[in-house]
Design a protein around this motif. Structure first.
Motif, short mmCIF file in Angstrom:
data_model
loop_
_atom_site.label_atom_id
_atom_site.label_comp_id
_atom_site.label_asym_id
_atom_site.label_seq_id
_atom_site.Cartn_x
_atom_site.Cartn_y
_atom_site.Cartn_z
N SER A 93 99.06 122.52 36.40
CA SER A 93 98.17 122.40 35.24
C SER A 93 97.38 123.70 35.09
CB SER A 93 97.19 121.24 35.41
OG SER A 93 97.86 120.00 35.49
N PHE A 110 89.14 120.40 34.87
CA PHE A 110 89.67 119.91 36.15
C PHE A 110 89.81 118.39 36.14
CE2 PHE A 110 87.40 123.68 38.46
CZ PHE A 110 88.27 124.56 37.85
N CYS A 112 93.05 117.20 34.48
CA CYS A 112 94.33 117.66 35.02
C CYS A 112 95.08 116.55 35.75
CB CYS A 112 94.12 118.84 35.97
SG CYS A 112 93.63 120.37 35.17
N ILE A 150 96.14 123.28 40.16
CA ILE A 150 95.31 123.66 39.01
C ILE A 150 95.12 125.17 39.04
CG2 ILE A 150 93.03 123.48 37.95
CD1 ILE A 150 92.78 120.69 39.12
N ARG A 206 95.06 120.24 43.52
CA ARG A 206 94.14 119.37 42.81
C ARG A 206 93.30 118.52 43.76
NH1 ARG A 206 94.65 114.24 40.62
NH2 ARG A 206 96.91 114.20 41.00
N VAL A 225 89.58 119.57 44.62
CA VAL A 225 88.52 119.61 43.61
C VAL A 225 87.22 118.99 44.11
CG1 VAL A 225 87.81 118.77 41.34
CG2 VAL A 225 90.06 119.80 41.62
N ARG A 269 94.35 109.05 41.32
CA ARG A 269 93.32 110.07 41.11
C ARG A 269 91.96 109.60 41.57
NH1 ARG A 269 93.36 113.50 35.98
NH2 ARG A 269 92.49 114.88 37.54
#
Length: 332
Positions: free
Chosen positions: A21, A87, A90, A95, A172, A175, A297
């Protein structure tokens, strides 16, 4: 010793052909987007354009150039808030954050991805080593950048060569380690920015990656002049803001160490070990591509977003010849 103090084997379950992403903060960049989008490599599976309230045709042009673009409206103001909003939207394994003004070259993205699939958890571009270069920086800004680099390297015992460059890529699932301000928080009543919503974001996330003991690498990158429009950067104002960020982050890191808080890299290592154990004991733990199915997620601390139809990224073939390296440091 690696900057992260973390063994690369903790990330052995990550895909070698990851989805990617790209997050592009934009404010009135309609004339620059055709150049930027044209240079996005084919391996990109998701483009997130974060609009800061553009008055021109930035959003329309983005959709004309790439119908599958995901447009996100940032919730407050400032580059930091724009990146945090991006972010959160995504869905890719990796990322990458680039600028909409043409100063960062999207064609270099495979170099960043190669470092990440090679074992790094966070990779930053450098204009001043490994073949990197800048066509835009002035002598005054270069002097300031060198001074800020020195301060960080002394305080955090790192070997950054380009602290303030905003071309970064990371997995990712790291993050949450960056601990950016919640995108749902309201803007202060006095119109000011929350700490982390402004240009200090680039310095902040670089330092927090180190403080959380992630494995950090550098990639040589060429910075170009902005194609159209004028930059919002101010040498002295933003330089002092970066300096303030450095000392603020140093204090934050000391407080966290004294409180005995576990660095985020250790949490990732524990999660990876648990996934490996599940792969051995669980009958359906391994996905069809031979790596563990990614967690929801919510488990990563990142806001869920709508499902997108994505193409699996092809293997990385032509990565160029620009050398890269891992940063190294001594344990604090």
């Amino acid at each position: 010793m690696e900057l992260s103090h973390v063994n690369t084997s903790t990330d052995s379950n990550r895909p070698q052909s990851p989805t990617v992403s790209v997050v592009i903060p934009a404010l009135n960049e309609e004339r620059n987007l055709p150049h930027v989008f044209a240079k996005l490599p084919a391996m990109i599976t998701e483009v997130i354009l974060v609009d800061g309230g553009s008055k021109d045709r930035t959003v329309e042009v983005a959709r004309e150039l790439r119908p599958d673009v995901v447009v996100v409206q940032q919730t407050r103001t400032g580059k930091g808030n724009a990146l945090a909003c991006g972010f959160a939207a995504c869905t890719g394994d990796i990322i990458v954050m680039i600028d909409a003004d043409g100063s960062t070259d999207p064609g270099e993205i495979p170099l960043f991805v190669a470092k990440l699939t090679g074992g790094d958890q966070f990779v930053k571009g450098t204009r001043f080593n490994f073949g990197g270069h800048s066509h835009d920086i002035t002598r005054l800004r270069k002097l300031g950048n060198d001074g800020l680099n020195l301060v960080v390297n002394v305080l955090f015992k790192t070997k950054f060569t380009d602290l303030c460059y905003g071309y970064n890529a990371f997995w990712r699932d790291v993050v949450p380690a960056l601990d950016l301000p919640d995108v749902d928080l309201p803007r202060p009543a006095d119109g000011s920015k929350l700490w982390g919503d402004g240009f200090e974001i680039e310095t902040m996330i670089n330092i927090r990656a180190v403080a959380e003991q992630l494995k950090v690498g550098e990639v040589g990158s060429t910075e170009h002049e902005r194609i159209h429009g004028q930059s919002n950067l101010n040498t002295f104002r933003d330089g002092f803001r970066v300096l303030r960020t450095i000392f603020s982050e140093f204090g934050r890191a000391r407080v966290r160490r004294r409180a005995g808080l576990e660095p985020f890299a250790a949490k990732l290592a524990g999660q990876a070990a648990a996934r490996r154990a599940a792969a051995v004991t669980g009958p359906h733990a391994v996905g069809p591509r031979g790596h563990l199915n990614r967690a929801r997620r919510d488990d990563l601390g990142v806001r869920p977003t709508q499902d997108l139809n994505q193409l699996r990224a092809p293997g990385i073939d032509d990565l160029g010849t620009r050398p890269t390296r891992d940063l190294r440091s001594r344990q604090n």
